[in-house]
Enzyme design. Structure first.
Site, PDB file in Angstrom:
ATOM      1  N   LYS A   1       0.911  -1.312  -0.091  1.00 44.24           N
ATOM      2  CA  LYS A   1       0.126  -0.114  -0.131  1.00 44.24           C
ATOM      3  C   LYS A   1       0.833   1.361   0.059  1.00 44.24           C
ATOM      4  CE  LYS A   1      -2.339  -1.051   3.865  1.00 44.24           C
ATOM      5  NZ  LYS A   1      -1.638  -2.482   4.142  1.00 44.24           N
TER       6      LYS A   1
ATOM      7  N   ARG B   1      -9.407   0.797   9.219  1.00 44.88           N
ATOM      8  CA  ARG B   1      -8.995  -0.639   9.459  1.00 44.88           C
ATOM      9  C   ARG B   1     -10.136  -1.235  10.136  1.00 44.88           C
ATOM     10  NH1 ARG B   1      -3.146   0.378   9.044  1.00 44.88           N
ATOM     11  NH2 ARG B   1      -1.822  -1.698   9.380  1.00 44.88           N
TER      12      ARG B   1
ATOM     13  N   ARG C   1      12.065  -0.883  11.136  1.00 43.85           N
ATOM     14  CA  ARG C   1      10.549  -0.954  12.107  1.00 43.85           C
ATOM     15  C   ARG C   1      10.629  -2.147  13.088  1.00 43.85           C
ATOM     16  NH1 ARG C   1       5.341   0.180   8.456  1.00 43.85           N
ATOM     17  NH2 ARG C   1       4.422  -1.023  10.069  1.00 43.85           N
TER      18      ARG C   1
ATOM     19  N   ARG D   1      -0.132  -9.109  13.050  1.00 44.25           N
ATOM     20  CA  ARG D   1      -0.937  -8.256  12.369  1.00 44.25           C
ATOM     21  C   ARG D   1      -1.561  -8.686  11.417  1.00 44.25           C
ATOM     22  NH1 ARG D   1       4.612  -5.611  11.015  1.00 44.25           N
ATOM     23  NH2 ARG D   1       3.393  -4.050   9.712  1.00 44.25           N
TER      24      ARG D   1
HETATM   25  P1  AMP Z   1       0.976   0.566   9.228  1.00 41.86           P
HETATM   26  O1  AMP Z   1       2.121   1.314   8.940  1.00 41.86           O
HETATM   27  O2  AMP Z   1      -0.304   0.733   8.289  1.00 41.86           O
HETATM   28  O3  AMP Z   1       1.395  -1.090   9.054  1.00 41.86           O
HETATM   29  O4  AMP Z   1       0.593   0.384  10.671  1.00 41.86           O
HETATM   30  C1  AMP Z   1       1.587   0.186  11.708  1.00 41.86           C
HETATM   31  C2  AMP Z   1       0.560   0.069  12.859  1.00 41.86           C
HETATM   32  O5  AMP Z   1       0.047   1.266  13.492  1.00 41.86           O
HETATM   33  C3  AMP Z   1      -0.479  -1.112  12.920  1.00 41.86           C
HETATM   34  O6  AMP Z   1      -0.101  -2.291  13.244  1.00 41.86           O
HETATM   35  C4  AMP Z   1      -1.430  -0.533  13.968  1.00 41.86           C
HETATM   36  O7  AMP Z   1      -0.703  -0.678  15.180  1.00 41.86           O
HETATM   37  C5  AMP Z   1      -1.031   0.858  14.080  1.00 41.86           C
HETATM   38  N1  AMP Z   1      -1.999   1.616  12.771  1.00 41.86           N
HETATM   39  C6  AMP Z   1      -1.956   2.088  11.785  1.00 41.86           C
HETATM   40  N2  AMP Z   1      -3.110   2.624  11.180  1.00 41.86           N
HETATM   41  C7  AMP Z   1      -4.019   2.223  12.150  1.00 41.86           C
HETATM   42  C8  AMP Z   1      -5.636   2.313  11.948  1.00 41.86           C
HETATM   43  N3  AMP Z   1      -6.279   2.770  10.822  1.00 41.86           N
HETATM   44  N4  AMP Z   1      -6.258   1.750  13.113  1.00 41.86           N
HETATM   45  C9  AMP Z   1      -5.526   1.298  14.159  1.00 41.86           C
HETATM   46  N5  AMP Z   1      -4.080   1.071  14.201  1.00 41.86           N
HETATM   47  C10 AMP Z   1      -3.525   1.576  13.142  1.00 41.86           C
END
Ligand code: AMP
Length: 190
Positions: free
Chosen positions: A14, A89, A134, A146
């Site tokens: 994404k 999400r 990360r 995840r």
């Molecule tokens: P990402 O970079 O999108 O993989 O997000 C990393 C982490 O941030 C996720 O594993 C969640 O802990 C948190 N996170 C990101 N976006 C959301 C969202 N829309 N709702 C809840 N948690 C989020």
């Protein structure tokens, strides 16, 4: 406006595709993961609150991310449109996003959902962990969690947009350029 929900499990590509799409269609990129990581780096109260969820691969509470998106929408009143990456999400987040956008006389145009096999997701995330630093990309149990959280809490968002006739599946396997071409064709066919 062109408002796109770029959807898919962790590691679906994404973020990579959003960067190319904002350039092609002149949109604003809103990634809740990126916003949370910058809050964390700045050690804000919000960032510190989010950290314990992110470290475990759990979702940060809806009201936190919805508030962040509201702020970003307000900060970009002249945008031609937005790419929402990693948001919504949950179905509650999807409903909140609809309300925020309708308050600005606009709406989601389409949801493009990248489909990638689980083994490929794990490989991509582990590979990214080596370069991104990360923590949540470097621990296999956090990666597995995840993906579990995605299947349990996030995949129902597909039903939400399907109910609105806005869901489009896009094959997320292959090269970055191949996937980008598929996304552009899906957008251009609207
Ligand atoms: P990402 O970079 O999108 O993989 O997000 C990393 C982490 O941030 C996720 O594993 C969640 O802990 C948190 N996170 C990101 N976006 C959301 C969202 N829309 N709702 C809840 N948690 C989020």
């Amino acid at each position: 406006m062109l408002n796109i929900v770029l959807f898919g499990p962790p590691g679906a590509g994404k973020g990579t595709q959003a960067v190319k799409l904002i350039d092609q269609y002149k949109l604003v990129h809103l990634s809740t993961g990126d916003i949370l990581r910058s809050e964390l780096a700045a050690e804000t109260k919000l960032g510190l609150k989010a950290k314990r969820y992110m470290d475990r691969g759990e979702l940060v509470p809806d009201e936190v991310v919805i508030g962040m998106i509201e702020t970003k929408l307000d900060q970009n009143p002249d945008a031609k449109g937005f790419i929402f990456d990693g948001f919504p999400r949950t179905q509650a987040q999807a409903r909140a996003l609809d309300n925020l956008l309708s308050g600005k006389n606009t709406a989601i145009t389409t949801m493009l959902a990248l489909e990638v096999e689980k083994q490929e997701l794990i490989q991509r995330l582990m590979g990214r962990g080596k370069v991104s630093g990360r923590a949540d990309d470097q621990d296999i149990s956090v990666i597995e969690n995840r993906i579990t959280v995605y299947n349990r809490e996030t995949s129902p968002v597909i039903d939400y947009y399907e109910g609105q006739g806005k869901f489009k599946a896009v094959n997320g396997m292959g090269s970055i350029e191949e996937i980008f071409d598929r996304l552009c064709s899906a957008i251009d066919s609207i």
